[in-house]
Design an enzyme around this catalytic site. Structure first.
Site, PDB file in Angstrom:
ATOM      1  N   HIS A  73       0.710  -1.013   0.339  1.00  0.00           N
ATOM      2  CA  HIS A  73       0.298   0.245  -0.059  1.00  0.00           C
ATOM      3  C   HIS A  73       1.203   1.395  -0.381  1.00  0.00           C
ATOM      4  CE1 HIS A  73       0.366  -0.221   3.925  1.00  0.00           C
ATOM      5  NE2 HIS A  73       0.464   1.144   4.544  1.00  0.00           N
TER       6      HIS A  73
HETATM    7  C1  UD1 Z   1      -2.299   5.821   5.941  1.00  0.00           C
HETATM    8  C2  UD1 Z   1      -1.385   6.053   6.258  1.00  0.00           C
HETATM    9  C3  UD1 Z   1       0.170   5.207   6.878  1.00  0.00           C
HETATM   10  C4  UD1 Z   1      -0.520   3.846   7.342  1.00  0.00           C
HETATM   11  C5  UD1 Z   1      -1.797   3.597   6.130  1.00  0.00           C
HETATM   12  C6  UD1 Z   1      -2.758   1.752   7.000  1.00  0.00           C
HETATM   13  C7  UD1 Z   1      -0.252   7.981   6.428  1.00  0.00           C
HETATM   14  C8  UD1 Z   1       0.660   9.316   5.174  1.00  0.00           C
HETATM   15  N1  UD1 Z   1      -0.483   7.159   5.963  1.00  0.00           N
HETATM   16  O1  UD1 Z   1      -1.789   5.579   4.368  1.00  0.00           O
HETATM   17  O2  UD1 Z   1       1.409   5.652   7.119  1.00  0.00           O
HETATM   18  O3  UD1 Z   1       0.351   2.488   7.796  1.00  0.00           O
HETATM   19  O4  UD1 Z   1      -2.517   3.943   6.332  1.00  0.00           O
HETATM   20  O5  UD1 Z   1      -3.523   1.680   6.107  1.00  0.00           O
HETATM   21  O6  UD1 Z   1      -1.288   8.645   6.875  1.00  0.00           O
HETATM   22  N2  UD1 Z   1      -8.642   5.068   0.969  1.00  0.00           N
HETATM   23  C9  UD1 Z   1      -9.688   4.358   0.359  1.00  0.00           C
HETATM   24  N3  UD1 Z   1     -10.586   4.510   1.959  1.00  0.00           N
HETATM   25  C10 UD1 Z   1     -10.869   4.332   2.962  1.00  0.00           C
HETATM   26  C11 UD1 Z   1      -9.207   5.465   2.765  1.00  0.00           C
HETATM   27  C12 UD1 Z   1      -8.259   5.921   2.439  1.00  0.00           C
HETATM   28  O7  UD1 Z   1     -10.094   4.422   0.074  1.00  0.00           O
HETATM   29  O8  UD1 Z   1     -11.359   4.550   4.222  1.00  0.00           O
HETATM   30  C13 UD1 Z   1      -8.028   5.683   0.358  1.00  0.00           C
HETATM   31  C14 UD1 Z   1      -8.210   7.013  -1.138  1.00  0.00           C
HETATM   32  O9  UD1 Z   1      -8.057   6.505  -1.547  1.00  0.00           O
HETATM   33  C15 UD1 Z   1      -6.930   7.352  -0.731  1.00  0.00           C
HETATM   34  C16 UD1 Z   1      -5.769   6.480  -0.402  1.00  0.00           C
HETATM   35  O10 UD1 Z   1      -6.620   5.185   0.014  1.00  0.00           O
HETATM   36  O11 UD1 Z   1      -7.048   8.592  -1.278  1.00  0.00           O
HETATM   37  C17 UD1 Z   1      -4.619   6.718   1.151  1.00  0.00           C
HETATM   38  O12 UD1 Z   1      -5.775   6.322   1.939  1.00  0.00           O
HETATM   39  P1  UD1 Z   1      -4.756   7.531   3.439  1.00  0.00           P
HETATM   40  O13 UD1 Z   1      -5.063   7.485   4.315  1.00  0.00           O
HETATM   41  O14 UD1 Z   1      -4.595   8.722   2.635  1.00  0.00           O
HETATM   42  O15 UD1 Z   1      -3.532   6.821   3.115  1.00  0.00           O
HETATM   43  P2  UD1 Z   1      -2.583   5.514   3.588  1.00  0.00           P
HETATM   44  O16 UD1 Z   1      -2.693   4.365   2.041  1.00  0.00           O
HETATM   45  O17 UD1 Z   1      -4.357   4.610   3.729  1.00  0.00           O
END
Ligand code: UD1
Length: 360
Positions: free
Chosen positions: A207
């Site tokens: 991820h």
């Molecule tokens: C975040 C943390 C990372 C952690 C990870 C665990 C930061 C910078 N990163 O990364 O340290 O290891 O969580 O999973 O805070 N999305 C969904 N549904 C959700 C949440 C996210 O579809 O409920 C998708 C969206 O497209 C979003 C992308 O995932 O833009 C990334 O989500 P985000 O919370 O920005 O970062 P993670 O990659 O999950």
């Protein structure tokens, strides 16, 4: 004592489970603020339900966005909450955008901040988590370190006086759930279709932006997983699914079978059933180590250096740098025969956290 926990992303919910259960044994007031960084049921609700965490007292509903938008949305929403609650401690967890925003809003309001899982370093400034950790450690009043290595990093940055070694709260939960799984108290995990839990398989997750966001990199990584000689259960984070769709990359190919992220007990059971794990997740590297399976980490470095001892965990920054045979040999190697030891503590870290907060 009133403690306000700020959480938002999946790994923080596991840590919160340990802390909430330690607070439940005391008469302290524990307020839970969920930023809403993770909002999919797979990444959030199932952790509250599955780990018996009390429902959040406040939900900020910030959702996804660029780093600035997401961090800023938490900051903007926190002032009102902190003003209303006025806790004795604001407790922030790990290294996400929710962590740094929670810490910054609290120090600006002169509220004492404690950082759980302080002092981890990858020394890789391309990782968003690395900025979040360093900034959070330098603005927090109390640094709750999980390992001696983390204590050393904090001392090197002049933060030794604010540091306390408490152990790793993820161990508390991981071992508790391992025992419940072994005692048959959880149903079998929902593995991807085509994975036979009775036959050897590898569990995989990807991820991190460095692995998912560039199409050439992502398609090379999936091809490497697809070429492995055993079935691979790929538990796909929404970021991975979104990037693969965007770039027209098929995840289910060759040995790869795609499934959804699992609730925590399901994940622990899946690791226990697997022959090993291939991942870029920090938490999963450590859980794999604790559960006695070999891990292969698709990153150039790790914060959890203790897992590298005796090759319980091996770093493979780019599987394509290896011949197909060498990559297969690393990913499918058996567990080492030497014990892992207990570098992450004895499973009582959350109680230590409560004690340190009481005394500080
Ligand atoms: C975040 C943390 C990372 C952690 C990870 C665990 C930061 C910078 N990163 O990364 O340290 O290891 O969580 O999973 O805070 N999305 C969904 N549904 C959700 C949440 C996210 O579809 O409920 C998708 C969206 O497209 C979003 C992308 O995932 O833009 C990334 O989500 P985000 O919370 O920005 O970062 P993670 O990659 O999950």
């Amino acid at each position: 004592m009133k403690v306000l926990s700020v959480v938002g992303a999946r790994p923080q919910l596991v840590k919160l489970a340990a802390i909430a259960s330690a607070f439940a044994e005391t008469s302290h007031e524990h307020v839970i603020v969920h930023t809403g960084q993770h909002y999919d049921a797979d990444l959030s609700d199932v952790f509250f339900d599955g780990l018996g965490i009390p429902a959040p007292d406040v939900h900020l509903g910030v959702g996804s966005g660029s780093h600035g938008v997401q961090t800023g949305a938490v900051l903007a929403a926190m002032d009102k909450v902190l003003e209303a609650e006025r806790p004795d401690w604001v407790l922030v967890y790990g290294d996400t955008n929710s962590t740094v925003a929670g810490a910054l809003s609290a120090v600006k309001m002169h509220l004492p901040v404690a950082h759980l899982e302080a002092g981890l370093r990858s020394f890789n400034r391309r990782m968003p988590e690395e900025h979040n950790r360093v900034l959070t450690d330098h603005c927090a009043d109390l640094l709750l370190a999980p390992t001696e290595e983390a204590v050393r990093h904090l001392a090197n940055e002049g933060l030794g006086k604010r540091t306390r070694l408490v152990g790793d709260v993820m161990v508390d939960i991981c071992l508790r759930i391992r025992d419940a799984v072994a005692a048959g108290q959880h149903p079998a995990p929902a593995l991807p279709e085509g994975i036979d839990p009775a036959a050897p398989f590898l569990l995989a997750t990807l991820h991190r932006p460095d692995n998912t966001d560039a199409p050439e990199r992502l398609s090379a990584l999936i091809a490497s997983l697809a070429s492995l000689p055993v079935p691979v259960a790929l538990l796909a984070h929404p970021r991975l699914v979104a990037r693969a769709d965007e770039h027209g990359i098929k995840l289910a190919q060759g040995s790869v079978h795609v499934g959804r992220p699992l609730p925590y007990a399901g994940l622990v059971a899946a690791v226990m059933a697997s022959a090993g794990v291939v991942t870029d997740s920090g938490g999963l590297q450590k859980e794999t180590f604790l559960l006695g399976r070999p891990c292969t980490t698709i990153r150039p470095e790790t914060e959890w250096v203790e897992t590298l001892r005796d090759e319980w965990n091996i770093l493979v920054p780019d599987p394509q740098d290896k011949t197909r045979e060498a990559w297969a040999a690393v990913a499918t190697r058996p567990a080492p025969r030497v014990s892992q030891g207990t570098p992450y503590g004895d499973g009582q870290a959350a109680r230590s956290v409560v004690r340190v907060l009481e005394q500080s």
